[in-house]
Design an enzyme around this catalytic site. Structure first.
Site, PDB file in Angstrom:
ATOM      1  N   ARG A  80       0.642  -3.212  -5.475  1.00 32.54           N
ATOM      2  CA  ARG A  80      -0.514  -3.571  -4.654  1.00 32.54           C
ATOM      3  C   ARG A  80      -1.846  -3.425  -5.395  1.00 32.54           C
ATOM      4  NH1 ARG A  80       0.188  -1.067   1.451  1.00 32.54           N
ATOM      5  NH2 ARG A  80       1.552  -2.697   2.263  1.00 32.54           N
ATOM      6  N   GLU A 106      -3.719   9.692   9.194  1.00 30.39           N
ATOM      7  CA  GLU A 106      -4.447   9.195   8.027  1.00 30.39           C
ATOM      8  C   GLU A 106      -5.539  10.146   7.560  1.00 30.39           C
ATOM      9  OE1 GLU A 106      -6.524   5.012   6.524  1.00 30.39           O
ATOM     10  OE2 GLU A 106      -5.812   5.209   8.588  1.00 30.39           O
ATOM     11  N   SER A 116       2.731   5.482   6.199  1.00 32.64           N
ATOM     12  CA  SER A 116       1.842   6.028   7.225  1.00 32.64           C
ATOM     13  C   SER A 116       2.650   6.570   8.403  1.00 32.64           C
ATOM     14  CB  SER A 116       0.872   4.954   7.702  1.00 32.64           C
ATOM     15  OG  SER A 116       1.570   3.767   8.042  1.00 32.64           O
ATOM     16  N   LEU A 117       3.810   5.996   8.658  1.00 36.48           N
ATOM     17  CA  LEU A 117       4.679   6.481   9.733  1.00 36.48           C
ATOM     18  C   LEU A 117       5.095   7.921   9.466  1.00 36.48           C
ATOM     19  CD1 LEU A 117       6.191   5.697  12.340  1.00 36.48           C
ATOM     20  CD2 LEU A 117       8.108   5.016  10.900  1.00 36.48           C
TER      21      LEU A 117
END
EC number: 1.4.3.16
Length: 229
Positions: free
Chosen positions: A119, A202, A218-219
């Site tokens: 990314r 977060e 993020s989960l």
């Protein structure tokens, strides 16, 4: 702000409610205030999320970890919206190609994996092309084409609402802040460095992943560590 006793322990918050400042006392406080995306010009997160929890913790003296670890999604759809809709990475997985305004496929100039590079590499490449005035577009006309409405309905709807038909036209893209990897430093149960203070989601930095997260990590930070906290 966070309320602290004489030892530095967090014992509640001072909150503004209906225009009044109210002290809310509690045995502990969990910060679950999200990231910092709203501080940036282009973000995929709600514009209201501006790192308030991180600031509260820092002002109270809590340890902050890796605040420079700001992760960008490389292909937000560049149609002037805030937050910016996403052209999912699955499009590149299906074979969509990044091109500049001249139609040149430019990723080979930046990485041997081309569109499937990490990314951060793809985000930097798109930024470089845009900064050079060449623009950046995701061409899925061949890879997806007529299947767009069924296979990628959210992307299709976002594009069509801006007058772009991704079945026939390239999608203008730009990097956008997507997730803040840094935050309030916590242990494996969500405890911050200040007694009585926890953080989850977060706004926390749990240490389970680095600057360039994988999809849906993020989960883990929200659900697993939120439950532990």
């Amino acid at each position: 702000r966070l309320l602290q006793d004489t030892t530095g322990r967090v014992v509640g918050v001072l909150a503004e409610i209906d225009g009044r400042l109210v002290e809310i006392r509690s045995p502990s406080v969990i910060l679950a205030t999200g990231g910092v995306g709203g501080l940036y010009a282009v973000t995929t997160t709600p514009a209201q999320v501006r790192g308030e929890g991180l600031g509260l913790a820092a002002l109270a003296g809590a340890m902050i970890a890796d605040p420079e670890f700001v992760q960008f999604h490389p292909t937000a759809i560049d149609i002037g919206r805030d937050p910016a809709p996403l052209a999912t990475e699955a499009l590149r997985g299906e074979g969509a190609i990044l091109r500049n305004a001249d139609g040149k496929a430019f990723m080979a100039d930046y990485h041997s994996a081309k569109e499937l590079a990490p990314r951060d590499v793809v985000a930097r490449a798109i930024h470089a092309e845009r900064t050079a005035g060449r623009g950046a577009f995701l061409d899925a006309t061949q890879a997806v084409g007529a299947h767009f409405p069924h296979e990628f309905p959210a992307v299709f709807e976002a594009c069509m609402s801006a007058g772009i038909d991704p079945r026939r036209q390239m999608i203008p893209v730009t990097p956008a802040v997507h997730y803040h990897m840094g935050g309030v430093a916590t242990d494996l149960d969500g405890r911050a460095s200040l007694p009585g203070l926890y953080a989850a989601g977060e706004c926390a930095s749990t240490g389970v992943h680095g600057a360039n997260r994988l999809a849906s990590n993020s989960l883990l930070e929200a659900a697993v560590f939120g439950a532990r906290a």
